[in-house]
Each structure stands twice: as C-alpha cells, then as structure tokens.
Enzyme design. Sequence first.
Site, PDB file in Angstrom:
ATOM      1  N   CYS A 410       0.812  -1.213   0.000  1.00 23.24           N
ATOM      2  CA  CYS A 410       0.000   0.000   0.000  1.00 23.24           C
ATOM      3  C   CYS A 410       0.847   1.265   0.000  1.00 23.24           C
ATOM      4  CB  CYS A 410      -0.954  -0.009   1.191  1.00 23.24           C
ATOM      5  SG  CYS A 410      -0.134  -0.057   2.799  1.00 23.24           S
ATOM      6  N   HIS A 454      -2.124   0.573   7.036  1.00 23.51           N
ATOM      7  CA  HIS A 454      -2.455   0.928   5.659  1.00 23.51           C
ATOM      8  C   HIS A 454      -2.001   2.358   5.383  1.00 23.51           C
ATOM      9  CE1 HIS A 454      -4.405   0.223   1.889  1.00 23.51           C
ATOM     10  NE2 HIS A 454      -5.283   1.210   2.021  1.00 23.51           N
ATOM     11  N   ASP A 470      -7.720   5.968  -2.593  1.00 20.73           N
ATOM     12  CA  ASP A 470      -6.928   4.817  -2.161  1.00 20.73           C
ATOM     13  C   ASP A 470      -6.521   4.007  -3.388  1.00 20.73           C
ATOM     14  OD1 ASP A 470      -5.712   2.715  -0.938  1.00 20.73           O
ATOM     15  OD2 ASP A 470      -7.300   2.347   0.517  1.00 20.73           O
TER      16      ASP A 470
END
Length: 656
Positions: A410, A454, A470
């Site tokens: 991520c 994250h 995202d």
Amino acid sequence: MRKPYSPHLDVRNVMWLLAAMTVVVLPHLMRLPNWIGFFFTVVLGWRAWIAWYALRGPPRLIMWSITIAAAIGTFLTHGTVTGREGAVTLLIVMAALKLLEMRNERDVVLCVYLGFFLVITNFLFSQSIPMGIYMLACVWIFVATLVGFNHAGRSPSLGERARPAAALVLQALPLMAAFFLIFPRVQGPLWARPDESRSGVSGLSDTMQPGTIANLIKSDAVVFRVQFEDRIPPYQTLYWRGPVLVNFDGGTWRRNEFDPFIEPRYERGEAPTSYTVTLESSGGKNWLFALDVPGTLPYGARLRSDLQLLSLRQLNERFRYDMVSYLDFRYGREPTGISLRTAARFDPQRNPRTVALGRQWAAEGGDPQAVIAKAVQLFNREFKYTLEPPTLDTESPYDDFLFNAKQGFCEHYAGSFTLLMRAAGIPARVVTGYQGGEFNPINNELIVRQADAHAWSEVWMADRGWVRIDPTGVVSPVRLEGGVNAALGPIGVIPSLIAADHFRLLSTMRYAWHAMNSHWDQWIVNYNLDRQRQFFSQLGFPTIDWRILGFWLVVATFALGGVVTLGLLVRDRPPRREATVVAWGRFCGKLALAGLQRAPHEGPLDFLARIRATRPGLVAEVEEIIALYVEARYGPGVSREEQRRLARLVREFKAG
C-alpha cells in the site's frame, strides 16, 4: 542434617519459602538485567546450603558489604533506585539478602510479607489475565508457607500446607472483590504504569518509505479495539486515521511537526457513528485513531488541521476514549495557502520519470478528475499487490516502482500516486493509519491489529476540498473489502492455523480469548471512577461519593466477615451427643438380634470383653465401633467426621 538453631527454621519450611520467593520473582528475572538473576540464584543457593547443614548465617560485616554492593549495582544499572525497574530490582536483591540473614520467626514473617509485596510489583509490568492467575497462585503458595512455619517443631505435609492455604484464600476472595468494587477510586487506571507485556505498541511511524508498512503486516499484535453503539459501518469505510505525511524529499515522506490545532469544522452528513476505542499502549506516542471525520473530541485531545487526532499527553498505558465520527463529509474547501503549497512540493531531481509522467498528464489538459482517472488506469493495467516487493532504487524509488518493479504494497501505491498528483499540479498528501479490522462475533467488537496498517492518499480539489483516494483498492479491491489476509492469504503461523481449521474451533477460542481480555481490560484494569459510577448506577445508585462508598464498604466488610464466621462456626461446631447415643442403640439392637443382648449394668468395655469370649469372629468389626463410642461418650469427644464414620460403621455392621 543438624538441628536448626531456631525451631521455626526447619529445613523443609525454609526450602518451601525459598521456592515461593523464586516463583514470585521468576517473571521479573525474565525482564530485568541478567546479573540480578545470577545474584538472586547465588544468594538463595547460599541460604539453602545454610538451612540444609544448619549453619550460622554470614557475619554482619559480610551482609553489610553485600548490601552496599547490591545497592550500588542497582544504581549503576538503572541510574536510579526510585523508578519502576530500579525500585523493583532493589526490592528483589534486598528480599534475597533478608532471606540470607533470616534467623528467627520475626524474620520469617518479614520475608513472607516481602513476598506478598513482590506479588504486587509484577502488576507494574503486566496486568494480563495469565499474570493475574499466576500471582493468585503465588499468594496461595506464600499462605501455605505461613501455614508450614506455624507448625513449629515439625514439618507438615503438602496437603497440610495446601488445603488450609486454599481455604484461607477462598475465604478472602469475596472481601477482596468487595474492596475492589467499592473502595473509592481516583481517576486513571487501576495501575499507574503501562502494561508493556500485552501492549500492542503502534508500529506506525511519522515517516514512510517503500517497505515500511509491509513490515508491520507480519505482526499480529492488537493496536486497538472498537465497540460501536449501533451496527458496524461497511468494511471499506473503516479508515482509522493516523499520522498525515506531507513533507517529501524524493524518498521519504514525513509528518509536518508544526501543524496547528483547529476546531473541527466540516460539511458533514446527518448520520454520525458513535463508538468507543480501547487503545493499547503506544510506547510514548500521543496518536489517537478515529474514523474520518471526528464530530466530537475525547477529553484531553486536540485535532490538527490535517485531521490527525492527538492526545495532549504521552500514552504509556492503555487508553479508552469515546468518539463520534461522520463518514459522509467534506473538509478543507478553504484551506490556508501554506498548507496547499506544502502539499505540492517535491524534488524534481529525484524520481524524474514519475515527475515527467505527472507533468505530461497535466499538459494534456483536463481537470483533476481526469488526471486521477489516468493514474487509476495506470495502476489497473499491469501492477500487482504483494507483501514482498523487490528492493527499489534508493535515489528514485518511485521511478523504479512505476516503470520496473510494478509490484508493491500500500505504501508503494500511496506514495507514487501522491507524487504523480503533485507533479501534475494537484496538492496531495499521504495518510497512514489502519484500514478495516477483525470482527469478534462474541462481543460485537472490532479488533484492529498491526496487520491492518495501511496508507492512502488525499488530493485537494477546489470544489470538494480534501478527498480520499486509495490507489491500493484499484490494484486489489479485496484488500479494502476483507482485509490483508483476504487479499494475500493467511500471514503468520496463527492465521494459517486458523484458516486450516475447518471446524472453526481455533477461531472461536481466539474470539473468546479476545472477548475475555476486553472485559478484563474494561472492568478490572480500567476500573476507574467512571466505571465505578456506572457499576453503582446499574445497582440503582445514580450518584455516589466517598461517604456512600465508605458506608457500603463497612457494610460489605461486616456482612462478608459475618458470613465467613458463621460458616466456620457451623463447620467446626461440636457433634451432637444424641447422634452418638442413637448409633450405639442401633448397634446394640443388631447384636441383640444375633443373640448378644447387652445387660443394663454392662458397660461398653465389659460388653466388648464378653463378645471376645463368646463370638471372637465379630471382634474385628465391633472393636472400632466400641472404641469410637467410648471416645465420644466418655473421652474428650470426636469430630463430626469421626461421628459420621461411627454412624456408617453401625449402618454397615452385620452380626449374623
């Protein structure tokens, strides 16, 4: 072995005390410097040798020398003798030295009391359920030690020590619970020191490089737990905001340390989400985690202009706070100029290909939505979501990621996306935190672990303000809908075992353990003034103060003490003589039916002599019955157990 010079220092009793002290100190030896364990072992071995051979203790000069040396060693090790580690170390070495100089009953009692105090010190390091059970067992062992030392002149057996000690501890438990629940509390947790053994110290940092968050995914440690008042929001909306990284030097994203505190002002929807967060110790950080955007702030917390929630004090202990958040919102439509300028800076000399691509998209025209769409198309074509991406070039890591590796975690996607936006002239920043969590169906609690760490991006648009984007969800939508284990498979030994358990026994046990830990944390470790008020309000007392609590504490003490006293009186009351007479009458009746009628003037011993002469085959059975009857009727009496034995022997006796 020679006879000890004090009847209270029987070798077995001394060995029992040394073993009890070892059991209570053992958890400390695993966390304190090695020399303390060596010192403790040598001193206790010395004391055991003295007890075994009934020798005299060391002279006072040697004791004083060792004591001074131990105190100096403690100070040199910890730099103080008043902190937690320093004070506990000093207490352990002094308790060991007290055992070494133990000479009489007074020293024995003092050593046992030192052991009880060492029990308390273990809770300064850990307040977990296993530690609580272990320390209760230590209390039982020390009470058994006292029982043994009170048998002066002989050494009791294991049962003679353990059974009375267990009875004493069980009798004390109700009064202990009453004092715990009723004694007036002060604000703060039960123990004023952090729970370091169970703390899920937040692994997030105020900096981010490619690979930093991927290392956290391998940890199964709990960061915080959440209880929602209503239903849990959809999984993909659970973004737990942490540090916001704005400053970028081409390889590392950093948090802006000089961001001002603000009053929360947003355009938000009408459906707030209320929940309570129990945050584990964060190792001195003051970060609080919440869903975007906070509607109310916990007591002692402030909100930065980048929406990071901070406590005004360092969190060295478990912290529980109530939150209200709005998941439907708009924020930052009128930001300050300096915040937008900071969110647009980058080093054009590093990652030149990424910068060129972003500038190309900007030159091709279109609004920010079109640029974002091109970035999404880029990630959607060739990129792969993986926990073990290849090592990237340190000088231009995002060039290496976007044009060579094309696989990452991520932080790779959030960092490269944010840099592309800045190169295209769109203010953007990286937000780190946690996404999702694991739902516990037993107590309806959401458990957020380090594995849920994250990173995502936020871009600024003139008509919408700061908008969350995202890019990880483009490459792996399953990550945002089911968590990292759903996207990559079970990570670690425990998740792999749980995934392989088709009967779901391991997962059920795990959920039950977490639910039990949650209740323990809420009602035991964090039983503060607010919890105490909540407890008494459920009993029908909405308002309490120290006078009311003192009154109920006195009532509970006398009531519980009275119940225990009454139980002991009932247990130890002398047996009824009538029961003995009834048993004797039945016994004589059975013998009369067999032709052995007892004469009115014939006593039990004369009756036994006649039975020996006329019916020798019955002697073995009747001797014990007559002996118990004589002891009960004419002797000092029998216990209730012996009385029941007499009744049973008479009931089972057959004269024919």
